[in-house]
Write an enzyme that holds these catalytic residues in place. Structure first.
Site, PDB file in Angstrom:
ATOM      1  N   HIS A 238      31.232  77.700  43.079  1.00 15.43           N
ATOM      2  CA  HIS A 238      30.270  78.363  43.800  1.00 15.43           C
ATOM      3  C   HIS A 238      30.369  77.680  45.404  1.00 15.43           C
ATOM      4  CE1 HIS A 238      26.209  79.266  45.037  1.00 15.43           C
ATOM      5  NE2 HIS A 238      26.107  79.978  43.927  1.00 15.43           N
TER       6      HIS A 238
ATOM      7  N   ASP B  31      28.536  70.370  38.781  1.00 15.78           N
ATOM      8  CA  ASP B  31      27.244  71.160  38.951  1.00 15.78           C
ATOM      9  C   ASP B  31      26.947  71.995  37.714  1.00 15.78           C
ATOM     10  OD1 ASP B  31      26.170  73.591  39.591  1.00 15.78           O
ATOM     11  OD2 ASP B  31      27.494  74.144  41.017  1.00 15.78           O
TER      12      ASP B  31
ATOM     13  N   GLN C 214      24.591  76.440  35.808  1.00 15.58           N
ATOM     14  CA  GLN C 214      24.717  77.262  34.813  1.00 15.58           C
ATOM     15  C   GLN C 214      24.790  76.797  33.217  1.00 15.58           C
ATOM     16  OE1 GLN C 214      24.378  80.556  35.393  1.00 15.58           O
ATOM     17  NE2 GLN C 214      24.401  80.328  37.566  1.00 15.58           N
TER      18      GLN C 214
ATOM     19  N   LYS D 276      16.936  78.726  37.434  1.00 14.54           N
ATOM     20  CA  LYS D 276      17.709  79.462  36.387  1.00 14.54           C
ATOM     21  C   LYS D 276      17.273  79.078  35.270  1.00 14.54           C
ATOM     22  CE  LYS D 276      21.683  79.074  39.555  1.00 14.54           C
ATOM     23  NZ  LYS D 276      21.612  80.350  40.102  1.00 14.54           N
TER      24      LYS D 276
ATOM     25  N   CYS E   4      28.783  84.549  45.177  1.00 10.88           N
ATOM     26  CA  CYS E   4      28.864  83.264  46.032  1.00 10.88           C
ATOM     27  C   CYS E   4      30.308  82.418  45.701  1.00 10.88           C
ATOM     28  CB  CYS E   4      27.928  82.353  46.035  1.00 10.88           C
ATOM     29  SG  CYS E   4      26.146  82.923  46.710  1.00 10.88           S
TER      30      CYS E   4
END
Lengths: 403, 312
Positions: A118, A195, A198, A221, A362
């Site tokens: 991303h 990261d 998600q 999220k 992205c």
């Protein structure tokens, strides 16, 4: 897990504004919020709209207590060793930027990324490359977009300062073998930043077992309000890092010439914090834990399997990522060659009230390198149903007949 | 071409909604790019097409398929239809302003600004009157001898000829307007009385005698007949009273009116009126134009003094 009962907790799912009820498949961008979170935020503004940690009055004390409780909750959620390892940020992007700007870089330092990061986990490192001459290397994915462990091992050989990787890709939902990635990186003396934007909303995270040095994720999220994110960092690393944003609440004291920074996490939390967001994040985590992340993961995987199988009936549709839906978390990213992805998304919204994401999500670098204009991304969460998935497929079949 | 039609439609809808205003701005940007031969880069056309298709597909898949396939040609058709209808709308407004009817002078089709067609209403010369039907020849003063008919402002440069009847509702509506215009513009005003009913034939002879006796007093007599109740003008005592009030000797005028010589002259005059080819009252000749039916005052003024009559 009683989905119908759970759905009643989400006001938007029962609201239609005179049109078709919304079918929300854009969870990878932002999840819906349950009533419990909305009420927690509202309660803050109604009952304790004050500063934490600064003022001495009872409202401030109450906010301080709630923020501390939320920090503790996040620490437990991540299985962190101590709550001081939790730094509140605005979002994942800010958390990654914090790490990128808090380390001492020198020319030639290598940052290793995957080839489908991303922009939040790409641009900060590109800026370091411009400013300090940091070298960026990319681990190419396998042809089916899964993580190429062999290529990773090979890339580590050249000497890497930091491995910064998306735990679960927002492009296709594929997760990297994080434990193995961290173990191999540490073996080569590299630090690891994951990261987990998600990942955190969808599966159990145990930062101690992962042994990652930093883990970043966003609240929006995972049912929490927007504008709140988290950076987990090993305490000994946080202690040695330079603060990124500085100012109010980051220092114990200051003179005209110098200042004395507070210990982590305060030294990284400059200025008035998003208390409503932090309290909302605490409420969101409580809600998620009540449902159980194992249940969530199981439900999403089953739904993705159903959806991926059903999408085979749409002529020409190609799913990005591995054929096995179990490897794609709750994300189905697809495109139909020759058909504009934005048009598909707009038509889904117009004809069936289905909200999906379209574009390059992205991850421009991945799309541009492959000459694919973009894709439609349907991302499910625990409140989505098989019936909604069926409606998505039915609508796509109709659209395919027309376009 | 879709951007053009969208811009037009959304601009109109934008008057009522902010959402449409912002879409109209996007459409405008798209239009500006298109006219400078650059591609539309806002995605506006794609977005709108998808929305429209998304709507149509829920109604008819075949329709959506056709729409998707012929989207651009259909956009062209809509633009051309819009331009066509815009032309006719503007033309209609112009004609209404100038002639009192959207369809042109003395044309009777539907007009949104005059839905009841009042500007074209006339009292037909009916069964009880000498029958005059619209002929093939246009209504005109060509070959008509106007000598002997009552004239006001005889020296006036411009000319107005008014054919009307005291018993005709529409003549009664138009007369004061035309008369006032003639006075204000110092135009030569000729009055051709034509009775639409036999019962008012008599007034033609009274008028003829009155004008012959004293042309100046005559106009107050005409004004009174046009403004009096219609039932009164058939009443002999009312006629007597009006003649007296106008300064005439009623007996003399009524005697003259019963003279066979007067009848002969009046018949001749009426036959001259018929030569115009008119088929109802009021019929007004202003310069070279024929205005049939009671028009709005501005229409008479435009016919006499041109479009910029108000600036004179």
């Amino acid at each position: 897990m009683n989905i119908q009962k759970i759905r009643q907790d989400f006001p938007l799912l029962g609201w239609s504004n005179g049109r078709k009820p919304i079918i929300y498949f854009d969870n990878a961008c932002q999840s819906l919020r349950p009533q419990a979170v909305i009420e927690a935020v509202q309660r803050y503004y109604e009952e304790t709209p004050a500063c934490a940690g600064r003022s001495m009055h009872r409202l401030a004390s109450e906010v301080s207590r709630q923020v501390d409780e939320a920090r503790q909750q996040v620490a437990r959620f991540l299985h962190a060793g101590r709550k001081e390892e939790i730094v509140f940020t605005r979002n994942t992007t800010e958390a990654i930027n914090l790490v990128a700007n808090a380390l001492d870089w020198k020319a030639g330092d290598v940052v290793l990324l995957t080839d489908k990061e991303h922009n939040s986990n790409l641009i900060p490192w590109q800026m370091l490359a411009r400013r300090f001459g940091v070298c960026l290397k990319f681990v190419p994915s396998n042809p089916d977009n899964t993580f190429n462990l062999a290529a990773y091992q090979q890339a580590l050989q050249g000497g890497v300062r930091l491995v910064a990787m998306g735990y679960t890709s927002n492009l296709d939902g594929v997760s990297i073998p994080a434990e193995e990635v961290v173990r191999l990186a540490h073996k080569q003396g590299a630090l690891v930043l994951l990261d987990a934007a998600q990942t955190a909303p969808h599966q159990r995270l145990d930062v101690r077992r992962l042994d990652a040095d930093w883990v970043a994720f966003s609240g929006h999220k995972m049912l929490a309000p927007s504008g709140i994110g988290v950076l987990y960092g090993k305490y000994r690393l946080l202690e040695t890092m330079q603060p990124f944003l500085v100012g109010g609440d980051t220092v114990a004291s200051s003179t005209y010439e110098d200042c004395q920074f507070l210990p982590p996490p305060e030294k990284f939390e400059a200025g008035l914090q998003n208390y409503a967001g932090i309290i909302g994040l605490g409420a969101a985590i409580r809600y998620l834990q009540q449902i159980g992340l194992e249940n969530i993961e199981k439900h999403e995987t089953a739904l993705n399997q159903y959806l991926s199988e059903a999408l085979k009936s749409v002529p020409g549709l190609q799913i990005i990522g591995p054929a096995d839906a179990r490897l794609r978390s709750g994300i189905v990213s697809f495109f139909i060659p020759g058909v504009d992805h934005h048009r598909i998304a707009l038509m889904l919204d117009q004809m069936a009230g289905i909200a999906v994401r379209s574009g390059q999500h992205c991850v421009h670098s991945w799309f541009n390198s492959r000459g694919i204009p973009g894709s439609v991304r349907a991302s499910v969460y625990f409140y989505n149903t098989e019936e909604e998935a069926r409606q998505l497929v039915d609508a796509l079949i109709k659209i395919r007949k027309v376009l | 071409m879709f951007c053009v039609i969208s811009f037009i439609v959304l601009s109109i809808l934008g008057v009522f909604s902010a959402e449409n205003r912002s879409l109209a701005r996007e459409a405008l940007d798209c239009v500006l790019r298109r006219v400078t031969l650059r591609p539309c880069n806002t995605g506006f056309d794609e977005k709108m097409k998808a929305r429209i298709l998304g709507f149509v597909i829920t109604k008819t898949e075949t329709g959506a398929r056709i729409l998707n396939r012929f989207f651009e040609p259909l956009s062209w058709i809509f633009v051309l239809l819009f331009l066509g209808s815009a032309f006719f709308a503007v033309r209609g407004v112009y004609l209404f302003y100038v002639t009192g009817s959207c369809n042109g002078l003395n044309q009777s089709g539907f007009c949104v600004f005059d839905p009841t067609g009042q500007s074209n209403q006339i009292s037909n010369v009916g069964e009880s009157c000498p029958v005059v039907l619209p002929g093939e020849d246009p209504v005109s003063l060509k070959g008509v001898n106007l000598d002997g008919f009552p004239v006001l402002n005889a020296e006036g440069e411009k000319s107005i000829v008014f054919i009307g009847s005291y018993g005709c509702e529409y003549s009664r509506k138009a007369y004061p307007v035309v008369r006032q215009l003639a006075e204000k513009s110092a135009a030569r005003f000729t009055f051709l009385y034509y009775p639409v009913k036999e019962s008012s034939d008599y007034l033609a002879k009274v008028g003829y005698c009155a004008y012959r006796q004293d042309a100046e007093k005559y106009w107050s007599l005409v004004d009174t007949f046009f403004t009096a109740e219609r039932s009164q003008i058939e009443d002999e005592s009312f006629i007597r009273q009006t003649l007296s009030e106008a300064g005439y000797n009623a007996d003399t005028i009524l005697f003259c009116a019963s003279d066979p010589q007067t009848e002969w002259v009046v018949k001749k005059q009426l036959s001259e009126v018929v030569k115009t080819g008119f088929f109802g009252t009021p019929t007004v000749f202003i310069q070279n134009e024929v205005l049939i039916g009671p028009k709005p005052p501005r229409v008479y003024a435009i016919a006499l003094n041109g479009l910029l009559y108000w600036a004179r």
